[in-house]
Enzyme design. Structure first.
Site, PDB file in Angstrom:
ATOM      1  N   ASP A  84      40.508  42.123  21.357  1.00  0.00           N
ATOM      2  CA  ASP A  84      39.880  42.005  22.662  1.00  0.00           C
ATOM      3  C   ASP A  84      40.469  40.777  23.365  1.00  0.00           C
ATOM      4  OD1 ASP A  84      37.841  42.355  24.706  1.00  0.00           O
ATOM      5  OD2 ASP A  84      36.802  40.668  23.769  1.00  0.00           O
ATOM      6  N   ASP A  86      38.768  38.887  26.561  1.00  0.00           N
ATOM      7  CA  ASP A  86      37.794  37.913  27.053  1.00  0.00           C
ATOM      8  C   ASP A  86      36.873  37.439  25.934  1.00  0.00           C
ATOM      9  OD1 ASP A  86      37.393  38.460  30.521  1.00  0.00           O
ATOM     10  OD2 ASP A  86      38.875  39.454  29.273  1.00  0.00           O
ATOM     11  N   SER A 174      41.379  45.543  26.391  1.00  0.00           N
ATOM     12  CA  SER A 174      40.337  44.748  27.036  1.00  0.00           C
ATOM     13  C   SER A 174      39.531  45.550  28.042  1.00  0.00           C
ATOM     14  CB  SER A 174      41.000  43.557  27.749  1.00  0.00           C
ATOM     15  OG  SER A 174      40.070  42.848  28.530  1.00  0.00           O
TER      16      SER A 174
END
Length: 287
Positions: A84, A86, A174
């Site tokens: 991922d 963030d 993401s």
């Protein structure tokens, strides 16, 4: 199983004594090659609920993380690291920082947090609501976020260099935005990225996302497709995430790592890194 205990600094003699008292009949191998990661490996450990409870207590006390790893397993047994972006690869939630430029960070952050904790079940709805609040914002805010606020999580760059040196492919997938993933791809020499595209018209955000939203299902599909592309089984993938929308792709992996993650993610991951950096991944396996 090998018990691997990871700290944010080399282990002190009292700390090693505490570990020896926990497993008095086992030999302890200490690796202090890196000044910012202490690593202890104990072979032939039978995991029990009581042992894991003791490890949790010691971990909270000393800022340690631990993992139970199959003996003889090597990093090169894997073919892919998928992560991922963030709050995992980077320290920020990009949508929250973009919202700060239109005075709505608190409102957008509240939706982000609820979604990552799993309280908002429909990620598409949560993203659509957040992006809609950005309508009319000058697109230059994206560049300001990238230049001024985007920072890598501890150990992120050295982790990527380490896995790439061992021949593993890398995928950044993401629920954030392509504006950032497309810039990170060449910067970090990533093999592939997948994210959402913000619509921009006349230099301003329209408050809409173009195309298919990258939600939990799409993230998991991206990992499966990348494995198929490189001729790997999904259990040869390591997946790293922090929020509930990462759970499906983490479940598909041979090893899942919850990084500074929400409780629902820590509970279901193979390993939780609550204290150490991402490069602790390189210390999990046999040489």
């Amino acid at each position: 199983m090998n018990l691997v205990i990871l700290g944010t600094a080399p282990f002190t003699p009292p700390q090693l004594a505490a570990l020896r008292s926990l497993l008095p009949d086992h030999d302890i191998s200490v690796d202090d090659a890196l000044p910012h990661i202490g690593s202890v490996r104990i072979a032939d450990v039978t995991p029990t609920a009581a042992l894991q409870a003791q490890l949790e207590t010691l971990g909270a006390q000393h800022r340690w993380d631990y993992a139970l790893v199959q003996e003889g397993r090597r990093l090169t047994d894997f073919r892919l690291v998928a992560m991922d972006m963030d709050s995992t690869l980077i320290t920020i939630e990009c949508v929250d920082e973009i919202a700060d430029y239109c005075g709505l960070k608190a409102e957008v952050s509240a939706i982000t947090e609820a979604a990552m904790r799993g309280e908002i079940k429909d990620f598409n709805e949560s993203l659509t609501r957040r992006v809609a609040l950005l309508k009319g914002l000058d697109a230059g805010a994206l560049e300001r976020v990238y230049q001024d606020r985007l920072r890598f999580s501890p150990g992120a760059e050295s982790m990527l260099l380490g896995v790439q040196a061992q021949g593993l492919k890398t995928l950044l997938v993401s629920g954030g935005f392509t504006y950032f993933t497309e810039r990170l791809k060449p910067r970090l020499k990533l093999d592939a990225t997948r994210a959402n595209t913000l619509e921009i018209v006349d230099g301003k955000l329209t408050g809409r996302v173009l195309g298919e939203i990258v939600n939990a299902e799409v993230k998991a599909r991206a990992v499966r497709e990348m494995c198929e592309q490189i001729g790997a089984a999904t259990d040869q993938a390591i997946v790293i995430g922090d929020g509930s929308n990462d759970l499906q792709m983490m479940a598909a992996a041979g090893l899942s790592i919850a990084f500074r993650a929400k409780p629902v993610v820590r509970a279901r991951a193979s390993v939780a890194f609550n204290h150490v950096g991402l490069d602790a991944l390189l210390r999990l396996f046999d040489a």
